[in-house]
Design an enzyme around this catalytic site. Structure first.
Site, PDB file in Angstrom:
ATOM      1  N   LYS A 212       0.831  -1.205   0.000  1.00 31.61           N
ATOM      2  CA  LYS A 212       0.000   0.000   0.000  1.00 31.61           C
ATOM      3  C   LYS A 212       0.867   1.258   0.000  1.00 31.61           C
ATOM      4  O   LYS A 212       0.664   2.167  -0.797  1.00 31.61           O
ATOM      5  CB  LYS A 212      -0.945  -0.007   1.200  1.00 31.61           C
ATOM      6  CG  LYS A 212      -1.906   1.179   1.221  1.00 31.61           C
ATOM      7  CD  LYS A 212      -2.791   1.178   2.466  1.00 31.61           C
ATOM      8  CE  LYS A 212      -3.759   0.028   2.463  1.00 31.61           C
ATOM      9  NZ  LYS A 212      -4.722   0.106   3.597  1.00 31.61           N
ATOM     10  N   GLU A 218      10.168  -5.536   4.033  1.00 29.83           N
ATOM     11  CA  GLU A 218      10.357  -6.883   3.490  1.00 29.83           C
ATOM     12  C   GLU A 218      10.027  -6.923   2.000  1.00 29.83           C
ATOM     13  O   GLU A 218      10.782  -7.490   1.194  1.00 29.83           O
ATOM     14  CB  GLU A 218       9.474  -7.891   4.243  1.00 29.83           C
ATOM     15  CG  GLU A 218       9.780  -8.029   5.722  1.00 29.83           C
ATOM     16  CD  GLU A 218       8.904  -7.132   6.584  1.00 29.83           C
ATOM     17  OE1 GLU A 218       8.720  -7.454   7.774  1.00 29.83           O
ATOM     18  OE2 GLU A 218       8.407  -6.108   6.071  1.00 29.83           O
ATOM     19  N   GLY A 273      -5.172  -4.767   4.793  1.00 28.33           N
ATOM     20  CA  GLY A 273      -4.386  -5.753   4.072  1.00 28.33           C
ATOM     21  C   GLY A 273      -4.967  -7.156   4.136  1.00 28.33           C
ATOM     22  O   GLY A 273      -5.019  -7.874   3.137  1.00 28.33           O
ATOM     23  N   ARG A 274      -5.417  -7.573   5.306  1.00 27.35           N
ATOM     24  CA  ARG A 274      -5.929  -8.940   5.460  1.00 27.35           C
ATOM     25  C   ARG A 274      -7.329  -9.106   4.884  1.00 27.35           C
ATOM     26  O   ARG A 274      -7.866 -10.208   4.895  1.00 27.35           O
ATOM     27  CB  ARG A 274      -5.887  -9.342   6.928  1.00 27.35           C
ATOM     28  CG  ARG A 274      -6.616  -8.400   7.874  1.00 27.35           C
ATOM     29  CD  ARG A 274      -6.221  -8.683   9.318  1.00 27.35           C
ATOM     30  NE  ARG A 274      -6.800  -7.761  10.274  1.00 27.35           N
ATOM     31  CZ  ARG A 274      -6.291  -6.581  10.601  1.00 27.35           C
ATOM     32  NH1 ARG A 274      -5.189  -6.149   9.988  1.00 27.35           N
ATOM     33  NH2 ARG A 274      -6.866  -5.813  11.515  1.00 27.35           N
ATOM     34  N   GLU A 359      -4.777 -11.187  13.762  1.00 30.26           N
ATOM     35  CA  GLU A 359      -4.373  -9.797  13.612  1.00 30.26           C
ATOM     36  C   GLU A 359      -5.561  -8.867  13.823  1.00 30.26           C
ATOM     37  O   GLU A 359      -5.395  -7.731  14.272  1.00 30.26           O
ATOM     38  CB  GLU A 359      -3.755  -9.558  12.229  1.00 30.26           C
ATOM     39  CG  GLU A 359      -3.033  -8.219  12.112  1.00 30.26           C
ATOM     40  CD  GLU A 359      -2.168  -8.115  10.866  1.00 30.26           C
ATOM     41  OE1 GLU A 359      -0.977  -8.489  10.937  1.00 30.26           O
ATOM     42  OE2 GLU A 359      -2.692  -7.670   9.823  1.00 30.26           O
ATOM     43  N   HIS A 390      -3.109 -37.957  10.743  1.00 29.98           N
ATOM     44  CA  HIS A 390      -1.901 -38.718  11.037  1.00 29.98           C
ATOM     45  C   HIS A 390      -0.834 -37.822  11.670  1.00 29.98           C
ATOM     46  O   HIS A 390       0.347 -38.191  11.686  1.00 29.98           O
ATOM     47  CB  HIS A 390      -1.381 -39.378   9.767  1.00 29.98           C
ATOM     48  CG  HIS A 390      -2.324 -40.409   9.218  1.00 29.98           C
ATOM     49  ND1 HIS A 390      -2.250 -41.737   9.555  1.00 29.98           N
ATOM     50  CD2 HIS A 390      -3.388 -40.292   8.393  1.00 29.98           C
ATOM     51  CE1 HIS A 390      -3.213 -42.409   8.944  1.00 29.98           C
ATOM     52  NE2 HIS A 390      -3.917 -41.544   8.228  1.00 29.98           N
ATOM     53  N   LYS A 510       8.663  -3.826  14.103  1.00 28.85           N
ATOM     54  CA  LYS A 510       9.210  -3.186  12.907  1.00 28.85           C
ATOM     55  C   LYS A 510      10.167  -2.055  13.271  1.00 28.85           C
ATOM     56  O   LYS A 510      11.266  -1.924  12.697  1.00 28.85           O
ATOM     57  CB  LYS A 510       8.074  -2.621  12.055  1.00 28.85           C
ATOM     58  CG  LYS A 510       7.261  -3.654  11.283  1.00 28.85           C
ATOM     59  CD  LYS A 510       6.231  -2.932  10.431  1.00 28.85           C
ATOM     60  CE  LYS A 510       5.401  -3.883   9.609  1.00 28.85           C
ATOM     61  NZ  LYS A 510       4.400  -3.162   8.786  1.00 28.85           N
TER      62      LYS A 510
END
Length: 546
Positions: A212, A218, A273-274, A359, A390, A510
């Site tokens: 954005k 990152e 964002g999510r 979040e 399993h 951050k």
């Protein structure tokens, strides 16, 4: 806008007290007894919308429980909260923003206003630009710098700009253009981008960089590495414009990177964002499945939006899932929630929901900044069946921890291997039955289990689960599932009274990382952290110098 419950804490209202009293009466009642008391329980404790079927009968609830949970939702003003979100009110109070991921799938003739401006035309304008661009790439009209056709697409993002597109691509690969290869890079660990690019022909590769602000460290570190590899391969800075496009709200930074702002696809601060996979963040997904299928995904989400906004709470799928989650989190003390899709294509769905849920609602203060008197978001986790059976199902069946589960099944597969599908679904139904009813000592003895082995071969049962069935996994039904869980999270956040749409907890790490980065790359002996962090920095420096 009325906040959840006004100025009254959740534990102070009569609806909460009524649930506490009810819990004391129900907490030791076994699902065996609840089913024995009601021969039609498995049919009556269900809800359905547009092909999505929810069986919540294997929960430790009665119809009275549902009525009391609905009363809690009403007491906390959930209906007002839903309307506030859908009509552009600033329900993200700490950032003073509207929350309008629902506008991303609004029909063209809808009107949703933010600060007096109708945002729906903007949404459809970006959708049209995305569609035109996707068709150019898919048809071979958009070419790389050397004139070669694009064969590879690499999505570079992190958080929602990675988890959403990657999850949806893996779910919908049956609908993807087989002429294109798609890869997703998020981790700043150099191994991630090195492996993603190792065998790619860069002259045939398009990078979709999603951020954005276009300053996310990152994402931009990975993007700069990819840009340098492209420049090394092609030897001309102009190549960046043929091989990179951006999804962002910051054209200045996009242009500074070397991407033509005409190749920037916009989204807005009212899209978290999510919650962004249905926005331009989904560009790489549209490149894969095409504009028509992408719009079908939006239509599926819109169907669930309409259901959430209008259906009575006692038949409202997102509301029911949200209320059941509150029941286990706050009354039974469940700390985790498992999401178990019995469809390998949904392998990344639990990871996607981790961000969406934790979040959003992983908060310890309410709207007013007061400490929360109850627990909020559970730890969300899960893997596809039958792999999970399993791995960790032993704990679900016989462990000491209560883990409510969502089982997701697809009725009609895409592969045509009916024997596989029958076995898969048999396992799904068997697991929910085993979790609910277990095996008594008497049943084990009748099966011939020796007395000395009974303690190991008995299953307590009474482990709750929901079963969600979808007719088939398509762009439309995936859109429904995404919106279903988005609105579940909203339901819980509103009732708890937390802001589900900020994420200040992400920021501290951050800021510290930016400070430590400069210290790792220098020899300044003055470090002002705690003794552990100082020692770790010094050790890394020594190893780095060697």
């Amino acid at each position: 806008m009325r906040k959840a419950g006004g100025n009254v804490g959740i534990t102070s209202i009569p609806a909460w007290a009524a649930l506490e009293t009810h819990y004391q009466a129900l907490r030791d009642v076994h699902l065996r007894d609840l089913f024995a008391q009601d021969a039609r329980r498995g049919e009556s404790l269900t809800a359905e919308h547009d092909g999505i079927y929810l069986d919540f009968s294997k929960n430790r609830v009665t119809r009275r429980t549902i009525d009391l949970l609905v009363a809690l939702a009403e007491a906390r003003g959930l209906r007002d909260g839903i309307e506030a979100m859908f009509t552009g009110h600033r329900v993200n109070a700490t950032e003073d923003r509207a929350v309008l991921h629902v506008a991303l799938r609004a029909p063209r003739d809808a009107s949703i206003r933010v600060d007096g401006e109708d945002v729906v035309p903007k949404v459809h304008a970006v959708l049209e630009r995305m569609s035109r661009f996707a068709e150019r790439v898919r048809q071979g009209e958009w070419r790389g710098f050397t004139g070669q056709r694009i064969r590879n697409v690499v999505n570079i993002g992190i958080g929602g700009s990675h988890l959403g597109p990657e999850m949806a691509y893996e779910a919908l690969r049956d609908f993807a253009d087989e002429r294109l290869e798609f890869r997703f890079v998020s981790n700043v660990d150099g191994s991630d981008i090195s492996r993603a690019l190792r065998d790619l022909h860069l002259a045939q590769t398009l990078f979709v960089v999603s951020s954005k602000t276009f300053t996310t460290s990152e994402t931009l570190t990975n993007a700069r590495t990819a840009r340098q590899w492209v420049l090394d391969a092609m030897g001309d800075p102009a190549a960046v414009r043929n091989h990179f496009v951006a999804v962002s709200a910051n054209p200045t930074e996009v242009e500074a990177f070397g991407i033509d702002p005409q190749n920037m696809f916009e989204f807005w601060d009212w899209v978290g964002g999510r919650y962004s996979v249905h926005s331009a963040i989904g560009l790489s997904l549209m490149l894969a499945i095409g504009p028509e299928h992408f719009r079908a995904m939006l239509a599926g989400a819109r169907s669930m939006d309409d259901h959430f906004r209008t259906a009575p709470f006692e038949r409202n799928l997102p509301v029911l899932l949200g209320l059941l989650g509150i029941w286990y989190r706050n009354f039974f003390g469940a700390q985790t929630h498992a999401v178990l899709p019995y469809d390998q294509r949904l392998a990344r769905f639990a990871a996607y929901l981790q961000q969406l849920d934790m979040e959003s609602n992983g908060k310890s203060v309410d709207w007013a900044g007061r400490p929360m008197p109850v627990d909020t978001a559970p730890v969300v986790w899960g893997e596809p069946g039958t792999n999970g059976q399993h791995a960790f199902f032993q704990m679900l069946h016989q462990g000491t921890t209560l883990v409510p589960c969502d089982f997701i099944g697809t009725i009609e597969p895409a592969h045509g291997l009916q024997e596989h599908q029958d076995l898969l679904m048999a396992n799904l139904f068997a697991q929910t039955e085993a979790l609910a009813f277990g095996k008594t000592p008497e049943e084990a003895q009748r099966e011939g289990v020796p007395v000395e082995q009974l303690a190991h071969r008995v299953f307590a049962g009474n482990r709750p689960s929901n079963t969600l069935l979808i007719p088939r996994l398509t762009p439309y039904t995936l859109g429904q599932l995404i919106a279903l869980y988005e609105h579940k999270v909203f339901t819980q956040g509103w009732i708890w009274g937390v802001n589900s749409f900020d994420q200040w907890g992400v920021e501290l790490g951050k800021a510290l990382a930016n400070r430590i980065l400069t210290e790792l790359q220098s020899d300044d002996p003055q470090l002002a952290h705690d003794s552990s962090t100082n020692a770790l920095i010094e050790r890394y420096r020594r190893c780095r110098r060697r």
